[in-house]
Design an enzyme around this catalytic site. Structure first.
Site, PDB file in Angstrom:
ATOM      1  N   HIS A 434       0.814  -1.219   0.000  1.00  0.00           N
ATOM      2  CA  HIS A 434       0.000   0.000   0.000  1.00  0.00           C
ATOM      3  C   HIS A 434       0.845   1.265   0.000  1.00  0.00           C
ATOM      4  O   HIS A 434       2.054   1.245   0.256  1.00  0.00           O
ATOM      5  CB  HIS A 434      -0.971  -0.002   1.184  1.00  0.00           C
ATOM      6  CG  HIS A 434      -0.306   0.078   2.539  1.00  0.00           C
ATOM      7  ND1 HIS A 434       0.006   1.261   3.155  1.00  0.00           N
ATOM      8  CD2 HIS A 434       0.078  -0.902   3.404  1.00  0.00           C
ATOM      9  CE1 HIS A 434       0.539   1.017   4.336  1.00  0.00           C
ATOM     10  NE2 HIS A 434       0.604  -0.276   4.511  1.00  0.00           N
ATOM     11  N   CYS A 453       2.646  -4.952   6.975  1.00  0.00           N
ATOM     12  CA  CYS A 453       2.369  -4.742   5.559  1.00  0.00           C
ATOM     13  C   CYS A 453       3.540  -4.021   4.891  1.00  0.00           C
ATOM     14  O   CYS A 453       4.424  -3.488   5.562  1.00  0.00           O
ATOM     15  CB  CYS A 453       1.080  -3.950   5.375  1.00  0.00           C
ATOM     16  SG  CYS A 453      -0.403  -4.910   5.722  1.00  0.00           S
TER      17      CYS A 453
END
Length: 542
Positions: A434, A453
């Protein structure tokens, strides 16, 4: 002939003999008397020895306990020679020679005089073959036993299938084809040989004693730096005693190959990497070869490759990196490490909503809200029915991690923790790629700051590259979705394999092998396990 050093128990000379004569010796060891090999005594010995291994027992039983290795036919002579040659050079692949015991196996073959002897050694050779085949094709150790965050599914092959395929194939070719057939594996093998040669020659010379050096510096420490850069191949031979422009460029190249900011200054971080020993680098290479075996399968003609300790994310097309960006990965603390696994990217989310993970809500935000109800006020508090709750109506002091009844959600926008786009490959670990509003972190050498992440420095360009396969104008298409300011899901017409790997040693088309720090200590654990299994660093002399 190449001499291999560092073999335990004085086996060097005997092993060298095997390397040169394995094919001839194996062809002569078993006399051409298949009638004896297939006698009742032979079959009883095979059944007895194979009974301890269900797969081996099933294979021999289905073939009426016929010999695989020990009759006098040319076919089985070829199998014996191929196996002995393979296991006698297993250390080239960073495999544990002692596990296959080529010297002991040769002695057993020499002493196999009776049908019973032949039956026992036939099963023993099958055991050695199966162990070697699995080790070379899919790794010596089991990843999940090393570290719980290594959740890679290793493509283990069926053991009886190994036997069936081997006996139907040309032996030498079959054994050669077991190893990963990647350019990376071949390059790592070459680097291993180079490191072993350097180890025999004493490495890269004395370490540089200075904590840091800048361009313009002179003296003994600069000479030591010069000599070390020459030994590593970053600098041509020179008598210069000054940290001049040539040395500065060499330092920049070294920094490039070690993931450091390329300022040309040998600061503390750069000096630490320059002073790393050949032994340290060799361990990284051997571990990288083991990791390559864990991923010994088709990776996809086009795939995404995230190298965690290199802090990079790339798109690879037909073996060539066509896009690469810096990344931020999980922090170096328990519960935040980025795991290693492979999955398939299915869609892109533009203007994503952040549904805050429960662990972050209860461990980070709840303690802050107990002190100040307005903490993290940019994130909505959500009740069980999905409604936004006013913080003024909540007595946070009465809740703990177990009974907190609310979730938290951040609306799309530039301040969103996920930035303006995320890339989803659904997985049970809740890991994805992301954007991020925290852009300054990408300027750092070590970029381990996330909750697990992977954040991308250039997420828009990454999206354009992905969408180029399905949109005539991927930039215009993406910007149109972005302009809506609404959460939008864009499915990929062709789903894309994603591989999250951990390589502290890897090669590039530029030439030098690149090295990175073992940020999570995983490679150290793997090396320890490999060492306990019998893998050793060997020094090679020409």
């Amino acid at each position: 002939m190449t001499k291999i050093l560092g073999i335990k128990q004085g086996a060097t000379g005997r092993l060298t003999t095997i390397l040169g004569a394995a094919a001839v010796a194996c062809a002569m060891l078993i006399s051409p008397a298949p009638v004896f090999a297939q006698s009742i005594a032979f079959k009883q010995a095979v059944a007895e020895a194979a009974s301890r291994d269900a797969d081996i027992a099933a294979y021999y039983r289905s073939h009426d306990y016929a010999p695989v290795w020990t009759d006098g036919s040319d076919t089985q002579r070829g199998r014996r020679a191929a196996l002995m040659a393979a296991i006698s050079t297993a250390d080239k692949h960073g495999l544990p020679m002692a596990r296959y015991d080529p010297i002991g196996l040769m002695e057993q073959l020499k002493n196999a005089k009776t049908a019973r002897d032949r039956g026992l050694i036939d099963v023993e050779m099958t055991k050695v073959f199966l162990q070697y085949a699995r080790d070379l094709q899919t790794g010596v150790v089991v990843p999940s036993r090393i570290d719980s965050a290594i959740v890679r599914e290793v493509p283990y092959r069926d053991r009886q299938g190994y036997m069936t395929d081997f006996t139907a194939s040309e032996p030498m070719q079959f054994l050669r084809n077991l190893r990963p057939r990647t350019l990376e594996y071949n390059a790592l093998m070459r680097e291993k040989l180079a490191m072993e040669y350097l180890l025999a020659k004493g490495g890269w010379g004395p370490a540089v004693t200075a904590k840091s050096l800048k361009p313009g510096a002179q003296g003994a420490a600069v000479v030591a730096l010069r000599n070390r850069l020459i030994a590593m191949g970053y600098l041509k031979r020179s008598n210069s005693m000054t940290y001049d422009a040539v040395m500065e460029e060499a330092v920049r190249e070294f920094q490039q190959d070690h993931g450091l900011n390329t300022d040309g200054v040998a600061g503390s971080g750069t000096m630490s990497e320059i002073n790393k020993s050949v032994e340290t680098r060799l361990k990284s290479v051997i571990v990288a070869m083991e990791r390559e075996r864990w991923l010994n399968k088709e990776r996809g003609a086009r795939h995404v490759l995230v190298n965690i300790p290199a802090f990079t994310a790339a798109i690879v097309d037909d073996g060539r990196v066509t896009f690469e960006t810096r990344s931020v990965v999980g922090a170096t603390k328990a519960g935040r490490y980025t795991p290693e696994f492979s999955d398939t990217m299915e869609y892109i989310v533009v203007n994503p909503t952040w549904n805050v993970p429960r662990s972050i809500v209860t461990k980070e935000y709840l303690p802050s809200m107990k002190t100040n109800a307005g903490a993290a006020g940019h994130i909505d508090l959500i009740d069980g029915r999905g409604r936004v709750v006013s913080r003024d109506s909540v007595d946070f002091s009465q809740y703990n991690a177990r009974n907190f009844p609310f979730s938290m959600r951040q609306k799309p926008g530039s301040r969103n923790a996920l930035g303006l786009v995320k890339f989803i490959f659904p997985n049970k670990h809740n890991i994805y790629l992301h954007d991020t509003p925290s852009k300054s972190l990408f300027a750092r050498d070590v970029r381990a700051f996330s909750h697990g992440c992977v954040r991308l420095q250039d997420p828009f360009d990454f999206a354009y590259a992905l969408l180029a396969r399905q949109e005539a104008d991927p930039v215009a298409f993406f910007k149109a979705q972005l302009a809506t300011r609404r959460e939008t899901f864009v499915h990929l017409d062709v789903e894309l394999p994603v591989h999250l790997i951990y390589r502290t040693a890897f090669t590039t088309p530029r030439g030098h092998t690149q090295y990175r720090a073992d940020i999570y200590g995983r490679d150290a654990k793997i090396w320890d396990a490999l060492s306990k299994a019998g893998v050793a660093m060997g020094a090679v002399q020409g």
